[in-house]
Design a protein around this motif. Sequence first.
Motif, PDB file in Angstrom:
ATOM      1  N   ARG A 292       0.824  -1.206   0.000  1.00 49.56           N
ATOM      2  CA  ARG A 292       0.000   0.000   0.000  1.00 49.56           C
ATOM      3  C   ARG A 292       0.859   1.258   0.000  1.00 49.56           C
ATOM      4  N   PHE A 293       1.983   1.215   0.720  1.00 52.33           N
ATOM      5  CA  PHE A 293       2.879   2.376   0.728  1.00 52.33           C
ATOM      6  C   PHE A 293       3.457   2.616  -0.667  1.00 52.33           C
ATOM      7  N   THR A 294       3.850   1.534  -1.343  1.00 50.20           N
ATOM      8  CA  THR A 294       4.384   1.678  -2.694  1.00 50.20           C
ATOM      9  C   THR A 294       3.327   2.190  -3.662  1.00 50.20           C
ATOM     10  N   LEU A 295       2.109   1.668  -3.560  1.00 48.65           N
ATOM     11  CA  LEU A 295       1.028   2.123  -4.438  1.00 48.65           C
ATOM     12  C   LEU A 295       0.691   3.588  -4.189  1.00 48.65           C
ATOM     13  N   ASN A 296       0.539   3.962  -2.931  1.00 48.76           N
ATOM     14  CA  ASN A 296       0.113   5.329  -2.607  1.00 48.76           C
ATOM     15  C   ASN A 296       1.189   6.360  -2.912  1.00 48.76           C
ATOM     16  N   GLU A 297       2.446   5.994  -2.754  1.00 50.10           N
ATOM     17  CA  GLU A 297       3.507   6.976  -2.890  1.00 50.10           C
ATOM     18  C   GLU A 297       4.195   6.959  -4.249  1.00 50.10           C
ATOM     19  N   GLU A 298       4.115   5.838  -4.969  1.00 47.67           N
ATOM     20  CA  GLU A 298       4.902   5.737  -6.199  1.00 47.67           C
ATOM     21  C   GLU A 298       4.057   5.501  -7.445  1.00 47.67           C
ATOM     22  N   ILE A 299       3.103   4.597  -7.383  1.00 41.52           N
ATOM     23  CA  ILE A 299       2.409   4.158  -8.600  1.00 41.52           C
ATOM     24  C   ILE A 299       1.132   4.944  -8.840  1.00 41.52           C
ATOM     25  N   LEU A 300       0.229   4.959  -7.864  1.00 41.64           N
ATOM     26  CA  LEU A 300      -1.086   5.578  -8.074  1.00 41.64           C
ATOM     27  C   LEU A 300      -1.013   7.084  -8.346  1.00 41.64           C
ATOM     28  N   PRO A 301      -0.106   7.852  -7.712  1.00 43.33           N
ATOM     29  CA  PRO A 301      -0.040   9.278  -8.057  1.00 43.33           C
ATOM     30  C   PRO A 301       0.339   9.550  -9.505  1.00 43.33           C
ATOM     31  N   ARG A 302       0.954   8.586 -10.175  1.00 41.71           N
ATOM     32  CA  ARG A 302       1.342   8.777 -11.571  1.00 41.71           C
ATOM     33  C   ARG A 302       0.232   8.379 -12.550  1.00 41.71           C
ATOM     34  N   ILE A 303      -0.876   7.855 -12.033  1.00 38.04           N
ATOM     35  CA  ILE A 303      -1.974   7.402 -12.874  1.00 38.04           C
ATOM     36  C   ILE A 303      -3.184   8.287 -12.628  1.00 38.04           C
TER      37      ILE A 303
ATOM     38  N   ALA B  71      -8.214   5.288  -5.939  1.00 42.02           N
ATOM     39  CA  ALA B  71      -6.935   4.884  -5.355  1.00 42.02           C
ATOM     40  C   ALA B  71      -7.125   4.377  -3.928  1.00 42.02           C
ATOM     41  N   GLY B  72      -7.885   5.120  -3.132  1.00 35.26           N
ATOM     42  CA  GLY B  72      -8.131   4.682  -1.765  1.00 35.26           C
ATOM     43  C   GLY B  72      -8.892   3.380  -1.697  1.00 35.26           C
ATOM     44  N   ALA B  73      -9.876   3.207  -2.580  1.00 33.84           N
ATOM     45  CA  ALA B  73     -10.642   1.962  -2.600  1.00 33.84           C
ATOM     46  C   ALA B  73      -9.757   0.782  -2.994  1.00 33.84           C
ATOM     47  N   MET B  74      -8.871   0.979  -3.981  1.00 34.88           N
ATOM     48  CA  MET B  74      -7.985  -0.103  -4.415  1.00 34.88           C
ATOM     49  C   MET B  74      -7.068  -0.550  -3.283  1.00 34.88           C
ATOM     50  N   THR B  75      -6.435   0.390  -2.625  1.00 30.60           N
ATOM     51  CA  THR B  75      -5.502   0.032  -1.563  1.00 30.60           C
ATOM     52  C   THR B  75      -6.219  -0.602  -0.375  1.00 30.60           C
ATOM     53  N   LYS B  76      -7.411  -0.107  -0.055  1.00 30.37           N
ATOM     54  CA  LYS B  76      -8.133  -0.668   1.081  1.00 30.37           C
ATOM     55  C   LYS B  76      -8.585  -2.104   0.801  1.00 30.37           C
ATOM     56  N   ILE B  77      -9.148  -2.333  -0.393  1.00 31.75           N
ATOM     57  CA  ILE B  77      -9.591  -3.684  -0.745  1.00 31.75           C
ATOM     58  C   ILE B  77      -8.387  -4.630  -0.833  1.00 31.75           C
ATOM     59  N   LEU B  78      -7.281  -4.145  -1.387  1.00 26.44           N
ATOM     60  CA  LEU B  78      -6.073  -4.969  -1.449  1.00 26.44           C
ATOM     61  C   LEU B  78      -5.595  -5.327  -0.043  1.00 26.44           C
ATOM     62  N   HIS B  79      -5.711  -4.390   0.868  1.00 24.30           N
ATOM     63  CA  HIS B  79      -5.337  -4.664   2.255  1.00 24.30           C
ATOM     64  C   HIS B  79      -6.212  -5.760   2.846  1.00 24.30           C
ATOM     65  N   TYR B  80      -7.514  -5.681   2.614  1.00 26.32           N
ATOM     66  CA  TYR B  80      -8.418  -6.709   3.132  1.00 26.32           C
ATOM     67  C   TYR B  80      -8.090  -8.081   2.541  1.00 26.32           C
ATOM     68  N   LEU B  81      -7.815  -8.126   1.237  1.00 26.33           N
ATOM     69  CA  LEU B  81      -7.517  -9.403   0.593  1.00 26.33           C
ATOM     70  C   LEU B  81      -6.229 -10.012   1.147  1.00 26.33           C
ATOM     71  N   ILE B  82      -5.206  -9.199   1.310  1.00 24.64           N
ATOM     72  CA  ILE B  82      -3.924  -9.713   1.804  1.00 24.64           C
ATOM     73  C   ILE B  82      -4.065 -10.196   3.243  1.00 24.64           C
TER      74      ILE B  82
END
Length: 844
Positions: free
Chosen positions: A579-590, A597-608
């Motif tokens: 989530r740190f990599t997505l929020n700080e590196e990948i998602l801001p560039r898209i 972005a918040g929904a993706m990281t939160k759902i990914l957190h639940y799945l993991i």
Amino acid sequence: MPVVKPMKFRTRILPIALAWTFAIVMFTIVGRSSAQEATTTDETRPPPEPTEERPEPIPAAEVPNRAVEVLKILQDIETKIAPRATEQQIRAELPSLILAVDSLGQDTVGVAVEDLGRQLVQDIHQGWLRHKAQVDSWESAMRGRTQDLEDYRDELREMSAVWKVTLETALADSAPEVLVERIELMLADIGAGEKVLVDRMGELIALQSKLTDEKIRITGALAWVEARRAAVEDRVFQRESSPIWRVRDDVDTETWERALKLWTRHADAIAGYVSGVPAGLIIQFIVFVLLTVFIGILQHRSKRLIKEDHSVSDSIQVLSYPAAASALLVLLFSDVFHLQPPVVFLDLTDMLTVVPLLVILARLTNKRYHGAIFATGFLYVFHKLYSVSSQETVLARLILLTVSAGGIAVLLRILSVARKEGQHVLAVRALLTMVKLGLALLGIAFLANVWGSVRLAALLTLGTYNTIFGGALLYLVVRVLSGIITLSFKTRTLQISRIVRMHSDVVAARTIRLLQVAGVVVWVGYILKVFSVRSDVVGGLTAVFDASWKLGALEISVGSIITFFVTIYLALLLSRLIRFTLNEEILPRIALPRGVAGAMTKILHYLIVTAGFFIALTASGFDLGRVAIVAGALSVGIGFGLQSVVNNFVSGLILLLERPIGVGDTIELGTLKGRVRRIGIRSSIIKTFDGAEVIVPNADLISREVTNWTMSDRNRRIEITVGVAYGTDPNKVLEILRGIAEKNKGILDFPEPMVLFLGFGESSLDFSLRAWTARFDGWLALSSEMTLQVHDALKGAGIEIPFPQRDLHLRSIDEGASAAIEGKKRARPPTPRKNPADDASPTP
């Protein structure tokens, strides 16, 4: 700069675990009931009799085309079964391997334990492991090759069956003789191909049998060496020699011959390994050159950073000698570049590592320690000479005695210097403790050598030196790698990354801390190894982890509990890192829609976390089937007791997927007004404008009416209403209000500001100024500013802002009061009424 907070295990994971458990329980129960029904039904039926399927014959019209295809397949198989380079290499190198195994077996098997030192046993063991690795590699290649040939044979047999059925059908149907001859010819070709294939399989199986024979020999020799290693370690506390003053009685010609033979073997092993210039040496040299150039460039370019950031000065100092730093790293990881080299070769690389180690240590330490440091390096090389020599000779015993005595002298010198610096520094106190422990071990080793317990003396002396050298080596490696990481994060190349640019200090600190922990763990493991207690410690820990308790049908062990919590922690750590990599590196560039972005990281957190929970259960030894049965029995009660929890959990998922509300939105929920700080699995946190944080269940955000001020954009309308006195020109007022809106920089050009004449009020002409601003967070201050501008502009234009007026009509009044009022009016002349806002303006 945002700071990454340490991760904590939070209780909000429990609801999602319960929800997923409930779902899996239901699926498991349904699946088991269906399986039981199917099993019951199948048990009532008799098992079907096995029948061999008869292949379909080839139609007569397709025989020519299918014949061409079969010929092509036979040609491909003939090409594929030809001997390959690996098989030819094995046939060429197998005789030399057999000779090497014979030679090594003659040198080891049957030799008395007393004639084998620790280093010699390790060298022999390494040689057998090298032969075993070679045989395993060849055997794996031959096994895969044999399996390929078996697949080709099965394919040919299937084709032969099809053509046999085709021949029978053709004969039964009285097919033309030409067609029958073609089918018989194809069967003959397939039979010939199968015969060649079987012959090739026989050759491979014969070669594989030879490899198996050699593997059996090597495995037996390894078992013998392992037994001898254990015997040598068991005899470590036994006295095997005479006291040092009677050492002449132990000198004989055979001992010196055995020592000379050992040195000859070492020389032959090194010469044989480096004679062909192995690829490992070439790669190691190339890596050394590239790493030296890289560290040199990095250190040179980072010197300008000392004025801006003093924290890099330590890193620059560590990398002051690029060649020494790169040599330290390359020599330390020699095992990576060389596959099963002779032990004496690795000992030689350890001796070479002393040079860069001393160079860097001299750079980092006080000059008062330099003499002791260089003396320790010399003694370490001296002790390595003892390790590779025949340890049964008098010379080797004297070398060991000298190394012990020299170590005692060096440690006493370090103790004297350290005490002068004071013991208030933690590092100095730790150094003093280690020095005292080293003195005790070397003192015992010296006395044991003098008395005749040479093996005990060797164990303590070599263990102490290896501990000191290993600790210093790992310390410098961590310092060098930390310096490379710190300076690399300051370069422009890595500054392209948003993570490095915004969190370089945090990422560097976490990485360096991880390196330090890894260094300590490796050092402790190395200490256990050099003192020959690692197997005992591992066995003790294994026994502790295997300890279990039974609670009815449930069995719980220490290892399962630790495995469960470690797996959960690793899942949380992985989720946080992703989530740190997505929020700080990948998602801001898209470019993503709001809230995605918040929904993706939160759902990914639940799945993991959910996957980590079930993996932890499986890894700790829990049977998910039993968990499903127990959970199924409690599912009804859980369903009723956790209705609100499940409702809020589903509502949270709806909020994340539908995104009517996102983190950072300003909302109104009834009388609650504030900004969304977090959308959790059960509830969300709303921070009011007064500073309070209100926890709102997710179900309320879905089922109740919610006003979202920032759902589509962050624009906010400002409306200012003003009334002017009757008699004022309305066009002039409209012009003044429009000019205020157009001159204010905080007002948007689109939608355009709007000025309206609302109508005739009781005491004034009413106007409205309506404008839009993108400054959502500052719209209230902007509204106040514009209101003040309206007031000043109207006052400057001489336009009156009236106050409300009322006419009072008296229907009846007392005669005395009426006379008094009339008398006062005659006594005092009337004065005009004045506006409180403007004393000069007459009141209409």
